[in-house]
Design an enzyme around this catalytic site. Structure first.
Site, mmCIF file in Angstrom:
data_model
loop_
_atom_site.group_PDB
_atom_site.id
_atom_site.type_symbol
_atom_site.label_atom_id
_atom_site.label_comp_id
_atom_site.label_asym_id
_atom_site.label_seq_id
_atom_site.Cartn_x
_atom_site.Cartn_y
_atom_site.Cartn_z
ATOM 1 N N LYS A 1 -4.324 -1.618 5.862
ATOM 2 C CA LYS A 1 -3.904 -0.221 5.968
ATOM 3 C C LYS A 1 -5.029 0.702 6.446
ATOM 4 O O LYS A 1 -6.199 0.334 6.483
ATOM 5 C CB LYS A 1 -3.298 0.250 4.646
ATOM 6 N N ARG B 1 0.202 -7.914 -2.234
ATOM 7 C CA ARG B 1 1.039 -8.080 -1.036
ATOM 8 C C ARG B 1 0.153 -8.025 0.209
ATOM 9 O O ARG B 1 -0.470 -6.999 0.490
ATOM 10 C CB ARG B 1 2.101 -6.976 -1.002
#
Length: 269
Positions: A205, A239
């Site tokens: 991210k 995740r």
């Protein structure tokens, strides 16, 4: 939890797994690399992404789930905010609903979860993917999200979802600044007071690119580094896109002492 986006426009791997066979091969590869759960999504939720119809999501994900039934030996999670998609995915073999809206976007999602008895992961998101990064603000990002997740957990339990079927996610990157994300990562252990498994999706991210100082750099090692922080803080579900790299790092983390400082006994050569 391994990420499989069968989308043309996801922020990191968009377009890589749109072919059904490529997606199936990637799923089996992630299982072989050590994934315990496979999370399949058919709609990008990156900032400012365009929504797609339930019909299009179903067209993307169901053939992959059907093709994996019987060959994949780990649970499949469907990453969607739409009850129609979740219902079709469950019929095809999915066992978990992973909903970035906290199961709030579609009023039929919670009744579906109750009826089918599947696991659910409820995530915090401020706004929606089209607006969430415009100007995210909190009084205290950790406490505000804690309060939301606590309230959402109570609502899900009241609706009839079993305690052991619920997982909660603070929503890294969903309506948060880079600093918000860092604060959440550093204090993820605060969420254990919810007495519920915590899922964190930090993989590749934007806040990692901010740390690296280059948005074009590969973020795999930065993801792995922050995965070890999450492991130290006891986060139960991590995740990631790159299962192999993260699994190997976690194995070494545990073997060299991990959270409790006790090294693993290795087998004799």
């Amino acid at each position: 939890m391994g990420i499989l986006n069968v989308t043309p426009d996801s922020f990191s791997d968009g377009g890589q797994w749109v072919d059904k066979q490529a997606a199936v091969d990637r799923a089996l590869q992630m299982e072989a690399e050590g994934a315990d759960i496979l999370d399949i999504g058919g709609e990008s939720t990156r900032p400012y992404s365009d929504p797609v119809s339930a019909e299009e999501e179903i067209r993307r994900v169901i053939p992959v789930i059907e093709a994996l039934t019987g060959s994949l030996h780990i649970p499949i999670s469907i990453d969607t905010t739409k009850a129609a998609v979740a219902k079709a995915a469950i019929a095809a073999g999915a066992e978990i609903i992973n909903d970035v809206s906290g199961l709030e976007a579609d009023p039929e999602m919670v009744p579906l979860a109750v009826e089918t008895g599947v696991g659910v992961c409820a995530m915090h998101m401020q706004g929606n993917p089209q607006s969430m990064q415009d100007n995210p603000q909190y009084d205290d990002v950790v406490l505000d999200i804690f309060d939301y997740l606590q309230d959402r957990y109570r609502q899900l339990r009241y609706a009839g979802i079993e305690r052991g079927k619920i997982c909660l996610d603070p929503g890294i990157g969903f309506g948060k600044t880079h600093q918000h994300n860092l604060d959440l990562m550093a204090q993820c252990d605060e969420f254990h007071a919810l007495n519920c498994p915590i899922l964190v999706g930090h993989s590749r991210k934007g806040f990692l690119a901010k740390i690296l100082g280059d948005k074009d750099m590969d973020r795999t090692l930065a993801t792995v580094g922050s995965t070890l922080t999450l492991a130290r803080l006891g986060v139960q579900v991590i995740r990631v896109h790159d299962v192999k790299a993260n699994k190997e790092a976690l194995d070494a983390f545990v073997a060299t002492g991990g959270v409790d400082g006790i090294p693993r006994e290795l087998p004799e050569a």
